[in-house]
Each structure stands twice: as C-alpha cells, then as structure tokens.
Scaffold this active site. Structure first.
Site, short mmCIF file in Angstrom:
data_model
loop_
_atom_site.label_atom_id
_atom_site.label_comp_id
_atom_site.label_asym_id
_atom_site.label_seq_id
_atom_site.Cartn_x
_atom_site.Cartn_y
_atom_site.Cartn_z
N HIS A 96 0.76 -1.32 -0.13
CA HIS A 96 0.16 -0.06 0.01
C HIS A 96 0.87 1.14 0.08
CE1 HIS A 96 1.28 -0.13 4.15
NE2 HIS A 96 0.85 0.88 4.28
N ASP A 98 0.66 5.14 1.83
CA ASP A 98 -0.17 5.51 3.02
C ASP A 98 -1.16 6.71 2.45
OD1 ASP A 98 1.30 3.89 4.64
OD2 ASP A 98 2.68 5.57 5.36
N HIS A 259 4.76 0.19 0.08
CA HIS A 259 5.68 -0.37 0.84
C HIS A 259 4.90 -1.38 1.84
CE1 HIS A 259 3.68 2.99 3.25
NE2 HIS A 259 3.64 2.01 4.37
N ARG A 274 5.30 6.25 13.54
CA ARG A 274 5.25 6.83 12.43
C ARG A 274 4.55 8.27 12.39
NH1 ARG A 274 1.21 4.29 7.81
NH2 ARG A 274 -0.18 6.10 8.25
C1 SIN Z 1 3.29 1.05 7.77
O1 SIN Z 1 2.63 0.60 6.73
O2 SIN Z 1 3.01 2.43 7.86
C2 SIN Z 1 4.21 0.43 8.70
C3 SIN Z 1 5.18 0.02 8.09
C4 SIN Z 1 6.27 -0.87 8.83
O3 SIN Z 1 5.70 -1.13 10.17
O4 SIN Z 1 7.29 -1.38 8.50
#
Ligand code: SIN
Length: 283
Positions: A96, A98, A259, A274
């Site tokens: 995905h 964000d 990612h 995050r």
């Molecule tokens: C996310 O998808 O924002 C998290 C990525 C992660 O935890 O590596």
C-alpha cells in the site's frame, strides 16, 4: 557539509553523515532532493526521541495526524505501529501507500524503529512506482492513458463486516480505531499516473491497499486492469527490503513508492513510531 548518499539500486538510498536531531538547512535540502529522487531514504544509528522525530517531520511539512491508528499517549502526532508477542496480525502487512484515500494524499511518512524483534524479522519492503511506470508494457500504458482511479478507506478501516480481513484483529485490540470516521469518508479520485510534485517524474499511482476501481470501467474490467497493473508493479526489479536496526529511520514518499511490512516475527514485539506529512492534490 555534503551528506553521503548511497542509492540501493532499485528503490531508495541510505543517507550517512547526518544527525536527524541536529539538522541544518543544507542537510534538509540534500535530504529533500534525495527523497524526491529515490522515493525513500534511510538513516542508520540515529538518536532521535519523539520530539526530534516531530521536529524532523515538521521541517518537511505540516503533520497530518492519522485518524485510524492508535496515537502515542503523549504525542498525538505519532501513530503507533505495534505488534505484541501475543498478536498475529501486523499493521501495514499488505502492499500500500499511506493515505491515498485522501483528496490531498500525504507527501510522506517518517518511521522510527523503537523496539525490534531480536530474530531480525519485521523488515519493510519498498517498491518504486517511478520504475514501475517507466517499465510499463505498451498495452498497459495505453489502457491507463488519462485514466483516473477511485481510492477509499472504508474497506480497510471501516466497520463493514467484509472490511479488510487483516484489520479485524487490529481493530479488536484497539491498534486501529475510529471505524465510524472511515464509514463516512468520501471516496476520492486521483490520476492513475501522476506527475510527481517534487521530481516532475511520472509515477504509477494506484495501490492494492486503497484503490477500489478505475473511473468509467465496469467492476470486472476495472479489477482486471488493476490486477494487471499490480502484477507489473510488484516485479522484484522495482523492490528493495529494508532491514531495521536500533536507530534506523525511514522517510518514504507516498507518491513514488509502495511499502509492505513483513510479519515474520510471531511471539516477539515490534514497536515503530510513524508520522505522516501533509501532501497536496495530485495531477
Ligand atoms: C506502515 O505501513 O506504515 C508500517 C510499515 C512498517 O511497520 O514497517
């Protein structure tokens, strides 16, 4: 002083010679340029507390507080990405980008490793949507010329019983919440191919997490086209896997990359912090 920028090859670059807690304007300019060029930049051996993480994110743009993730108890700007030893689902365990469900999708996200599985699991994979666009076969490229896609948060964060299966556990244990806000969120439309606001490069801008259809196509045709685009975009030629260590920080561009958080550390704890940075409408 010039920072050391080491491109990974397929997507992303590691930046050395910088302290994220003590940035000057020259450092920031070089980080911004590398971010626009490589789609994701990584830093090692940082000592960055919550306030320094917030200051770093703010230096890149206003902070967009995520509506669905549990927030840090003292710093609402920080969304918690946690998996406890007894939990099985992780957050972000599907490809995905964000906030594509927003009319002005987030520019990027800053992720700081706070606690990592001792086994070395919990890496994050990144895929370059610049590279995916550049390598599109002619037939696919022709099909998406001028096309627009619909993006939604409802099937991921909403309360519908068929909502994204992986989120059932994370909603139940409170890591993901605010389903009623997702239920009423309007779907949004973005071009399938965008011109990146910073680099001017073209990037594929649909993703398996939040894109639900192509405007003007019947459901079946729309899903077939999206799946063909995803199959292409997931070619390992466009991907790198980042292995976190204590002190690692990633800054990814949500308009140029996808990612995927690996969920291969059951029985261990992983805690990441995050912060998402405001973006702009995409063309
Ligand atoms: C996310 O998808 O924002 C998290 C990525 C992660 O935890 O590596």
């Amino acid at each position: 002083m010039a920072l050391e920028i080491h491109p990974y090859g397929r997507v992303g670059a590691e930046i050395a010679g910088v302290d994220l807690a003590r940035l000057d304007s020259a450092d920031l300019a070089q980080i911004r340029a590398a971010f626009a060029e490589h789609g994701v930049v990584f830093f090692r051996d940082q000592t960055i507390d919550e306030e320094a993480q917030i200051a770093f994110a703010r230096a890149l743009g206003p902070i967009n507080i995520n509506r669905f993730f549990a927030a840090h108890p003292h710093y609402p700007e920080i969304a918690l990405v946690i998996k406890e030893p007894h939990q099985t689902a992780n957050i972000g365990g599907g490809w995905h980008t964000d906030h594509s469900y927003d009319a002005e999708p987030a520019l990027g996200s800053v992720l700081v490793a706070r606690e990592l599985p001792a086994s070395g699991g919990g890496a994050t994979a990144f895929a370059s949507m610049y590279a995916a666009y550049d390598a599109l076969p002619d037939d696919l490229r022709a099909q998406i010329e001028g096309a627009k896609a619909v993006h939604s948060a409802r099937h991921v964060f909403g309360s519908a019983t068929n909502a994204y299966e992986a989120n059932r556990e994370t909603r139940k244990d409170g890591r993901i919440g605010n389903a009623s806000a997702a239920d009423v969120l309007e779907d949004v439309v973005h071009p399938v191919v965008i011109t990146h606001p910073l680099s001017g490069k073209r990037a594929l801008y649909v993703n398996p997490g939040f894109t639900i259809g192509i405007v003007g196509l019947e459901q079946e045709e729309s899903q077939a086209l999206l799946h063909a685009l995803y199959a292409h975009a997931l070619d390992p030629r466009f991907q790198e896997v980042f292995h976190w260590q204590p002190g690692s920080v990633a800054l990814w561009d949500n308009r140029a990359t996808w990612h995927y958080a690996h969920n291969d550390y059951h029985g261990e704890r992983r805690e990441m912090h995050r912060i998402t940075i405001e973006g702009e409408a995409l063309n």
